[in-house]
Design an enzyme around this catalytic site. Structure first.
Site, short mmCIF file in Angstrom:
data_model
loop_
_atom_site.label_atom_id
_atom_site.label_comp_id
_atom_site.label_asym_id
_atom_site.label_seq_id
_atom_site.Cartn_x
_atom_site.Cartn_y
_atom_site.Cartn_z
N PRO A 10 0.78 -1.25 0.00
CA PRO A 10 0.00 0.00 0.00
C PRO A 10 0.81 1.30 0.00
CG PRO A 10 0.06 -0.93 2.19
CD PRO A 10 0.77 -1.91 1.30
N CYS A 11 1.48 1.57 -1.11
CA CYS A 11 2.23 2.83 -1.22
C CYS A 11 1.29 4.03 -1.21
CB CYS A 11 3.11 2.82 -2.47
SG CYS A 11 2.22 2.61 -4.01
N HIS A 12 0.02 3.82 -1.50
CA HIS A 12 -0.95 4.91 -1.49
C HIS A 12 -1.20 5.44 -0.07
CE1 HIS A 12 -3.34 1.22 -0.96
NE2 HIS A 12 -4.16 1.96 -0.23
#
Length: 161
Positions: A124-126
């Site tokens: 989850p880089c978001h």
């Protein structure tokens, strides 16, 4: 290495999922229109990834349980491993991530590794935002980052940003 590719329609566009027989190598969103034809001969790991992504977008999944085999440098792998520790519905800053990795001065390298994350949504880089709470840089476009953070928000509101 034999790879297999499948596509899935999402609220954010078509997602492309690439695997070998061991794990998921890449998940990305594509902006062009692609005809979705998924083979029944795809490995189980690829089929399972499609199911879990569908569950995520339907609001029925908050964690992924997949075999992941992304390719990257040792440093990138360390950053991606740390990204996977950010809980669903939470965010952290690039600075926080740098501190967790033990080097505040590595913030630009951390941001670069974050931007090269090959596993859209699953890693989850978001969930990484600016220290001031702002939405910053996102390879898939800030509108997608905003959508994902709102989708994961424990408190559904009109708009977070």
């Amino acid at each position: 290495m034999n790879t297999h590719t499948a596509h899935i329609e999402t609220p954010l566009g078509i997602a492309k999922v690439v695997s070998d027989t061991v794990g998921i190598l890449e998940i990305s969103v594509v902006d062009e229109k692609i005809e979705i034809e998924n083979s029944e001969h795809n490995p189980q790991v690829l089929k399972e990834c499609i199911v879990q992504l569908e569950e995520y977008f339907a609001g029925n999944r908050t964690e992924f349980n997949l075999s992941l085999t992304p390719k990257g440098t040792t440093f990138q792998q360390k950053v991606w491993k740390e990204l996977n520790k950010i809980p669903f519905g939470k965010t952290c800053s690039y600075l926080d991530l740098s501190k967790k990795l033990g080097d505040v001065k590595a913030i630009r390298a951390v941001a670069s590794a974050n931007g090269k994350n090959p596993l859209w949504i699953v890693t989850p880089c978001h969930r990484v935002i600016g220290s001031d709470g702002s939405l910053t840089g996102y390879a898939g476009g800030l509108w997608r980052k905003k959508w994902l953070l709102e989708h994961e928000s424990p408190v559904k509101q009109q708009s977070l940003f």
